[in-house]
Design a protein around this motif. Structure first.
Motif, PDB file in Angstrom:
ATOM      1  N   TYR A  20      36.105  39.307  40.639  1.00  0.00           N
ATOM      2  CA  TYR A  20      36.747  38.000  40.751  1.00  0.00           C
ATOM      3  C   TYR A  20      37.814  38.042  41.825  1.00  0.00           C
ATOM      4  O   TYR A  20      38.411  39.095  42.092  1.00  0.00           O
ATOM      5  CB  TYR A  20      37.398  37.605  39.416  1.00  0.00           C
ATOM      6  N   TYR A  21      38.055  36.884  42.400  1.00  0.00           N
ATOM      7  CA  TYR A  21      39.083  36.729  43.434  1.00  0.00           C
ATOM      8  C   TYR A  21      40.074  35.672  42.994  1.00  0.00           C
ATOM      9  O   TYR A  21      39.705  34.690  42.358  1.00  0.00           O
ATOM     10  CB  TYR A  21      38.438  36.333  44.762  1.00  0.00           C
ATOM     11  N   ARG A  22      41.337  35.903  43.342  1.00  0.00           N
ATOM     12  CA  ARG A  22      42.375  34.902  43.083  1.00  0.00           C
ATOM     13  C   ARG A  22      43.242  34.782  44.332  1.00  0.00           C
ATOM     14  O   ARG A  22      43.444  35.755  45.054  1.00  0.00           O
ATOM     15  CB  ARG A  22      43.191  35.249  41.852  1.00  0.00           C
ATOM     16  N   ILE A  23      43.738  33.595  44.549  1.00  0.00           N
ATOM     17  CA  ILE A  23      44.583  33.323  45.701  1.00  0.00           C
ATOM     18  C   ILE A  23      45.999  33.823  45.400  1.00  0.00           C
ATOM     19  O   ILE A  23      46.463  33.747  44.254  1.00  0.00           O
ATOM     20  CB  ILE A  23      44.553  31.817  46.050  1.00  0.00           C
ATOM     21  N   THR A  24      46.682  34.337  46.406  1.00  0.00           N
ATOM     22  CA  THR A  24      48.073  34.773  46.255  1.00  0.00           C
ATOM     23  C   THR A  24      48.989  33.656  46.751  1.00  0.00           C
ATOM     24  O   THR A  24      48.523  32.661  47.335  1.00  0.00           O
ATOM     25  CB  THR A  24      48.339  36.038  47.082  1.00  0.00           C
ATOM     26  N   ASP A  25      50.286  33.828  46.538  1.00  0.00           N
ATOM     27  CA  ASP A  25      51.246  32.851  47.061  1.00  0.00           C
ATOM     28  C   ASP A  25      51.145  32.762  48.581  1.00  0.00           C
ATOM     29  O   ASP A  25      51.205  31.677  49.156  1.00  0.00           O
ATOM     30  CB  ASP A  25      52.672  33.204  46.642  1.00  0.00           C
ATOM     31  N   ALA A  26      50.963  33.911  49.236  1.00  0.00           N
ATOM     32  CA  ALA A  26      50.795  33.910  50.697  1.00  0.00           C
ATOM     33  C   ALA A  26      49.529  33.148  51.079  1.00  0.00           C
ATOM     34  O   ALA A  26      49.507  32.417  52.070  1.00  0.00           O
ATOM     35  CB  ALA A  26      50.743  35.347  51.227  1.00  0.00           C
ATOM     36  N   ARG A  33      36.903  40.414  51.912  1.00  0.00           N
ATOM     37  CA  ARG A  33      37.576  41.660  52.303  1.00  0.00           C
ATOM     38  C   ARG A  33      38.754  41.360  53.236  1.00  0.00           C
ATOM     39  O   ARG A  33      39.840  41.939  53.081  1.00  0.00           O
ATOM     40  CB  ARG A  33      36.584  42.609  52.982  1.00  0.00           C
ATOM     41  N   ARG A  34      38.555  40.462  54.190  1.00  0.00           N
ATOM     42  CA  ARG A  34      39.619  40.111  55.144  1.00  0.00           C
ATOM     43  C   ARG A  34      40.793  39.445  54.423  1.00  0.00           C
ATOM     44  O   ARG A  34      41.960  39.765  54.682  1.00  0.00           O
ATOM     45  CB  ARG A  34      39.054  39.200  56.239  1.00  0.00           C
ATOM     46  N   LEU A  35      40.494  38.516  53.504  1.00  0.00           N
ATOM     47  CA  LEU A  35      41.554  37.835  52.773  1.00  0.00           C
ATOM     48  C   LEU A  35      42.365  38.830  51.939  1.00  0.00           C
ATOM     49  O   LEU A  35      43.593  38.716  51.854  1.00  0.00           O
ATOM     50  CB  LEU A  35      40.976  36.729  51.883  1.00  0.00           C
ATOM     51  N   GLU A  36      41.685  39.797  51.340  1.00  0.00           N
ATOM     52  CA  GLU A  36      42.392  40.823  50.570  1.00  0.00           C
ATOM     53  C   GLU A  36      43.256  41.696  51.482  1.00  0.00           C
ATOM     54  O   GLU A  36      44.424  41.952  51.176  1.00  0.00           O
ATOM     55  CB  GLU A  36      41.407  41.710  49.816  1.00  0.00           C
ATOM     56  N   LEU A  55      46.074  37.598  51.259  1.00  0.00           N
ATOM     57  CA  LEU A  55      45.913  36.181  50.932  1.00  0.00           C
ATOM     58  C   LEU A  55      45.139  35.965  49.637  1.00  0.00           C
ATOM     59  O   LEU A  55      45.176  34.884  49.056  1.00  0.00           O
ATOM     60  CB  LEU A  55      45.230  35.452  52.091  1.00  0.00           C
ATOM     61  N   ALA A  56      44.429  37.008  49.217  1.00  0.00           N
ATOM     62  CA  ALA A  56      43.677  36.963  47.956  1.00  0.00           C
ATOM     63  C   ALA A  56      43.701  38.357  47.346  1.00  0.00           C
ATOM     64  O   ALA A  56      43.933  39.352  48.034  1.00  0.00           O
ATOM     65  CB  ALA A  56      42.237  36.513  48.197  1.00  0.00           C
ATOM     66  N   GLU A  57      43.485  38.390  46.039  1.00  0.00           N
ATOM     67  CA  GLU A  57      43.394  39.652  45.304  1.00  0.00           C
ATOM     68  C   GLU A  57      42.084  39.643  44.535  1.00  0.00           C
ATOM     69  O   GLU A  57      41.567  38.577  44.211  1.00  0.00           O
ATOM     70  CB  GLU A  57      44.534  39.765  44.291  1.00  0.00           C
ATOM     71  N   SER A  58      41.590  40.828  44.232  1.00  0.00           N
ATOM     72  CA  SER A  58      40.361  40.897  43.441  1.00  0.00           C
ATOM     73  C   SER A  58      40.592  41.764  42.211  1.00  0.00           C
ATOM     74  O   SER A  58      41.517  42.574  42.161  1.00  0.00           O
ATOM     75  CB  SER A  58      39.210  41.466  44.266  1.00  0.00           C
TER      76      SER A  58
END
Length: 113
Positions: free
Chosen positions: A80-86, A57-60, A64-67
């Protein structure tokens, strides 16, 4: 203080970076990340699921991440989670900071009185 408490305490501040590192190689669902962390340490370390879901939740929230929701072809519906460019940039900065910190600690622990 026992060894388990110390290592868990030391790792606790790096949970975001650990999760971002797990996402660098591809999208993963929540419990899959938990298992990957456990397996990567040979079962020596587990991050509690509640801690991981708070981290997701914090990363989203921080961008920093998307779900996204996966399809149901492999059983239940999974998030699912994926990392963002940030997230990749933060991961690189955090790893560089860890390496620098480790170098300093290694030097200090090897210091002679």
């Amino acid at each position: 203080m026992n060894d388990d408490a110390f290592s868990a305490d030391l790792l606790r501040g790096h949970t975001d970076t650990i999760v971002l590192g797990m996402l660098r190689t591809g999208d993963r669902y929540g419990f899959e990340i938990y298992k990957a962390i456990r397996d990567a340490t040979g079962g020596d370390h587990e991050i509690k699921e509640a801690t991981l879901y708070a981290t997701y939740r914090r990363l989203e929230k921080d961008g920093l991440a998307e779900s996204y929701w996966g399809d149901e072809t492999q059983g239940g519906r999974r998030k699912y989670y994926r990392i963002t460019d940030a997230g990749r940039a933060v991961y690189r900065r955090n790893v560089a900071a860890w390496i620098a910190t480790r170098r300093v600690i290694d030097t200090l622990l090897d210091a002679k009185d």
